[in-house]
Design a protein around this motif. Structure first.
Motif, PDB file in Angstrom:
ATOM      1  N   CYS A   1       0.830  -1.203   0.000  1.00 28.82           N
ATOM      2  CA  CYS A   1       0.000   0.000   0.000  1.00 28.82           C
ATOM      3  C   CYS A   1       0.866   1.255   0.000  1.00 28.82           C
ATOM      4  O   CYS A   1       0.570   2.225  -0.709  1.00 28.82           O
ATOM      5  CB  CYS A   1      -0.928  -0.008   1.211  1.00 28.82           C
ATOM      6  N   ASP A   2       1.946   1.240   0.771  1.00 30.04           N
ATOM      7  CA  ASP A   2       2.852   2.398   0.804  1.00 30.04           C
ATOM      8  C   ASP A   2       3.447   2.671  -0.574  1.00 30.04           C
ATOM      9  O   ASP A   2       3.588   3.833  -0.991  1.00 30.04           O
ATOM     10  CB  ASP A   2       3.978   2.153   1.813  1.00 30.04           C
ATOM     11  N   ILE A   3       3.787   1.602  -1.292  1.00 27.61           N
ATOM     12  CA  ILE A   3       4.352   1.761  -2.636  1.00 27.61           C
ATOM     13  C   ILE A   3       3.311   2.356  -3.579  1.00 27.61           C
ATOM     14  O   ILE A   3       3.608   3.263  -4.367  1.00 27.61           O
ATOM     15  CB  ILE A   3       4.859   0.405  -3.162  1.00 27.61           C
TER      16      ILE A   3
ATOM     17  N   CYS B   1     -12.110   1.126  -6.619  1.00 25.97           N
ATOM     18  CA  CYS B   1     -11.066   0.829  -5.642  1.00 25.97           C
ATOM     19  C   CYS B   1     -10.040   1.947  -5.778  1.00 25.97           C
ATOM     20  O   CYS B   1      -8.969   1.764  -6.341  1.00 25.97           O
ATOM     21  CB  CYS B   1     -10.446  -0.537  -5.916  1.00 25.97           C
ATOM     22  N   ALA B   2     -10.400   3.123  -5.272  1.00 20.51           N
ATOM     23  CA  ALA B   2      -9.635   4.334  -5.564  1.00 20.51           C
ATOM     24  C   ALA B   2      -9.078   4.967  -4.300  1.00 20.51           C
ATOM     25  O   ALA B   2      -9.676   4.885  -3.223  1.00 20.51           O
ATOM     26  CB  ALA B   2     -10.528   5.340  -6.288  1.00 20.51           C
ATOM     27  N   LEU B   3      -7.951   5.630  -4.464  1.00 25.76           N
ATOM     28  CA  LEU B   3      -7.400   6.481  -3.424  1.00 25.76           C
ATOM     29  C   LEU B   3      -7.736   7.934  -3.746  1.00 25.76           C
ATOM     30  O   LEU B   3      -8.231   8.254  -4.828  1.00 25.76           O
ATOM     31  CB  LEU B   3      -5.886   6.295  -3.331  1.00 25.76           C
ATOM     32  N   ASP B   4      -7.466   8.797  -2.797  1.00 26.08           N
ATOM     33  CA  ASP B   4      -7.666  10.230  -2.983  1.00 26.08           C
ATOM     34  C   ASP B   4      -6.471  10.768  -3.770  1.00 26.08           C
ATOM     35  O   ASP B   4      -5.349  10.806  -3.263  1.00 26.08           O
ATOM     36  CB  ASP B   4      -7.769  10.909  -1.615  1.00 26.08           C
TER      37      ASP B   4
ATOM     38  N   SER C   1      -2.442   9.230   0.755  1.00 23.96           N
ATOM     39  CA  SER C   1      -2.339   8.606   2.079  1.00 23.96           C
ATOM     40  C   SER C   1      -3.562   8.865   2.951  1.00 23.96           C
ATOM     41  O   SER C   1      -3.604   8.434   4.109  1.00 23.96           O
ATOM     42  CB  SER C   1      -1.084   9.117   2.798  1.00 23.96           C
ATOM     43  N   ASP C   2      -4.573   9.535   2.407  1.00 26.48           N
ATOM     44  CA  ASP C   2      -5.799   9.814   3.157  1.00 26.48           C
ATOM     45  C   ASP C   2      -6.565   8.508   3.373  1.00 26.48           C
ATOM     46  O   ASP C   2      -7.105   7.928   2.428  1.00 26.48           O
ATOM     47  CB  ASP C   2      -6.653  10.821   2.392  1.00 26.48           C
ATOM     48  N   SER C   3      -6.651   8.059   4.612  1.00 26.06           N
ATOM     49  CA  SER C   3      -7.237   6.753   4.919  1.00 26.06           C
ATOM     50  C   SER C   3      -8.742   6.699   4.709  1.00 26.06           C
ATOM     51  O   SER C   3      -9.323   5.609   4.657  1.00 26.06           O
ATOM     52  CB  SER C   3      -6.913   6.361   6.363  1.00 26.06           C
ATOM     53  N   LEU C   4      -9.402   7.853   4.580  1.00 22.17           N
ATOM     54  CA  LEU C   4     -10.847   7.833   4.361  1.00 22.17           C
ATOM     55  C   LEU C   4     -11.211   7.069   3.096  1.00 22.17           C
ATOM     56  O   LEU C   4     -12.277   6.455   3.017  1.00 22.17           O
ATOM     57  CB  LEU C   4     -11.388   9.267   4.274  1.00 22.17           C
ATOM     58  N   ALA C   5     -10.326   7.102   2.106  1.00 18.37           N
ATOM     59  CA  ALA C   5     -10.617   6.435   0.835  1.00 18.37           C
ATOM     60  C   ALA C   5     -10.774   4.933   1.014  1.00 18.37           C
ATOM     61  O   ALA C   5     -11.549   4.297   0.295  1.00 18.37           O
ATOM     62  CB  ALA C   5      -9.519   6.737  -0.184  1.00 18.37           C
ATOM     63  N   TRP C   6     -10.040   4.334   1.947  1.00 15.12           N
ATOM     64  CA  TRP C   6     -10.136   2.889   2.117  1.00 15.12           C
ATOM     65  C   TRP C   6     -10.862   2.468   3.396  1.00 15.12           C
ATOM     66  O   TRP C   6     -11.064   1.282   3.621  1.00 15.12           O
ATOM     67  CB  TRP C   6      -8.764   2.222   2.040  1.00 15.12           C
TER      68      TRP C   6
END
Length: 563
Positions: free
Chosen positions: A62-64, A97-100, A105-110
């Protein structure tokens, strides 16, 4: 993910003619040398719920992903993503299955959303040769599993993204060569040319061309595939005003057509297919494995004009009017580039430095009077320009973005009244302004009428104008529909300005109402006949491609319906 994990493959909504069994998939895997894989969404390692299953997030992975979420090179090296992330989702159902993109790194997305397969093909073949493609066509014909064709993931239309499909990933077809005396199969004339595999990105093509002291005419983005959808849709370049579109320069294709045949297409062999591939669009006539393109047999010095200033509402409109006033003259002089409301970047292979400075004098005066910066200078080659100006100015990646566009003909620039109407239309929609691309083959003099299948509107256009709008990772389906409707309205406004023109099918409004004519003019009936000849079973289908089966077909299930 390797085939041994197929038993964990995600459920998809497509109904197949014959539901493939694990044995069927294993047989296909054996046929393609073990290069059938399952794909899970790009950002799935960050989520604790993936397609209805509770899982443990993989923090290191996830960090990558977070670190490289907006990195085009990283994204293009993997199958399970697109540069514009809405094509990873199923917009009609809001499965994603998206991130912000603004803060990966905004955890709200997951934590607020689960990860779902969306439009990512659950299975894909890493294509390494034409027999892999033949195997895929045989499998699709036997099972009814739809096919999608993906290269680097640059796709404004979602044509390479089909829920429940078997993906054909051509990114690793990376062969490249130069022949100073290339003769197309069946022909007798020779040309300096480069042969480029479907997966070669433009940056690699430019490096190779420069090492051979030749110039290849290509796209602006470093990771766009040189032989993929860019070329098949027409292929514009900021060198196109003088040297033509990509389809004006291609000499030969190698491809597998949906009837299973591995074919050569050029002016002598399968000329009808060659014509269709020169602008008919990707994803429908076959899977191209390589193209051979005419090159200029030397490094070409360029004059470069680069200007920028801090624009206000008033000064941006004044600058836009100045651009409209000068663009026809610039087109006649051979300038090509990208014009903004706060500056421009353009190149010219015909003028000397003194002539270029004179041509851009009114821009220099305007920018200096508004405390901006600018330069008109000479670079020794396209590659020098690319490294200095392009690599540092790539478009945003990992975002949800939709666009609309129109080719603006020379007649609009010949009349003060028409120019004023154009400027007013754009100024009224300034928040949606993306760019003015002066990439049309305006003075290209080696064109033969009807030699390509792109819309003839390209030939007299001065501007390729684009609007754009964005949404965020947590936008609802209704919110996305509202964005598309806004762009539909902007398309209508541009069409009112240039009603007899057209649009570039690779960078157009997804819901272009008159898409057959806008993309191909009067060429569509002939294109459809070629499609039916080489794909009689209709194995290849994609959104508003030649032969499209319509919005109710399963291939189009993830496009939301507009009112």
């Amino acid at each position: 993910m390797s085939l041994v994990l197929l038993s964990l493959a995600l459920a998809v909504p497509t109904v197949y003619a014959t539901v493939p069994t694990i044995s069927d998939w294993n047989a296909l895997n054996n046929t393609v040398g073990g290069r059938l894989f399952t794909a899970i969404p790009f950002a799935s390692s960050c989520f604790s719920e993936v397609d209805g299953r509770t899982v443990t997030p993989l923090q290191e992975q996830c960090d990558i992903i977070q670190q490289h979420y907006s990195n085009a090179t990283f994204r293009s090296s993997q199958f399970n993503n697109f540069m514009n992330t809405q094509w990873e989702s199923c917009m009609s159902t809001n499965e994603q299955c998206a991130l912000d993109a603004s803060n990966a790194s905004d955890s709200l997305a997951w934590t607020d959303f689960p990860c779902e397969q969306g439009s990512i093909a659950p299975y894909y073949i890493d294509i390494r040769n034409y027999t892999d493609i033949q195997s895929a066509f045989n499998f699709s014909n036997a099972t009814g599993v739809p096919l999608s064709i993906k290269n680097s993931g640059h796709d404004y239309f979602g044509r390479s993204s089909v829920a429940g499909s078997l993906g054909l990933w051509t990114r690793n077809l990376e062969q490249i060569s130069y022949n100073a005396s290339f003769v197309p199969d069946g022909g007798n004339e020779s040309y300096p040319a480069m042969t480029i595999g479907a997966g070669v990105p433009w940056e690699d093509a430019y490096i190779f061309a420069d090492s051979n002291n030749v110039t290849i005419i290509g796209g602006y983005s470093q990771t766009v595939g040189a032989s993929g959808g860019w070329l098949l849709g027409g292929g514009h370049s900021i060198l196109s005003p003088v040297f033509g579109l990509g389809v004006d320069r291609v000499l030969q294709f190698k491809l597998v057509t949906p009837d299973g045949e591995y074919r050569t297409a050029n002016a002598y062999t399968n000329p009808d297919l060659f014509w269709a591939l020169k602008g008919g669009g990707g994803g429908t006539f076959g899977v191209v494995t390589e193209s051979t393109t005419l090159v200029e047999p030397r490094a070409i010095p360029l004059q470069v004009a680069a200007f920028s200033f801090n624009a206000t509402t008033n000064t941006s409109v004044d600058f836009l009017a100045l651009l409209a006033e000068n663009s026809l003259q610039w087109a006649e002089q051979g300038w090509g580039g990208h014009l903004k409301l706060n500056g421009l970047i353009s190149v010219n292979p015909l003028l000397n430095l003194e002539q270029a400075q004179e041509s851009m004098q009114n821009i220099t005066d305007f920018v200096q009077s508004h405390n901006g910066t600018g330069v008109v200078e000479t670079v020794s080659s396209w590659y020098e320009f690319f490294v200095k100006y392009v690599l540092t100015a790539q478009e945003p990646i990992g975002i949800d973005a939709a666009i609309s566009s129109r080719l603006i003909p020379s007649s609009v620039f010949e009349s003060q009244e028409a120019r004023n109407a154009l400027v007013e239309t754009i100024a009224n929609a300034a928040p949606y302004f993306l760019t003015i691309s002066t990439v049309t083959p305006f003075i290209y003099n080696n064109y033969t009428e009807n030699s390509t299948s792109v819309t003839p509107a390209w030939r007299d256009a001065v501007w390729h104008f684009l609007f754009a709008d964005l949404w965020s990772w947590n936008t609802t389906t209704d919110g996305k529909i509202a964005v598309f409707q806004t762009l539909n309205n902007l398309t209508a406004a541009l069409t009112d300005i240039a009603p007899d023109s057209g649009a570039y099918l690779n960078e157009a409004n997804v819901y272009e109402p008159d898409w057959e004519h806008a993309f191909w003019g009067d060429n569509y009936p002939q294109l459809l006949a070629v499609k039916q000849k080489y794909d009689p079973a209709g194995l290849l289908d994609c959104w508003r491609c030649v032969g499209w089966k319509g919005g109710n077909d399963s291939v189009s299930q993830c496009y939301p319906a507009l009112d």
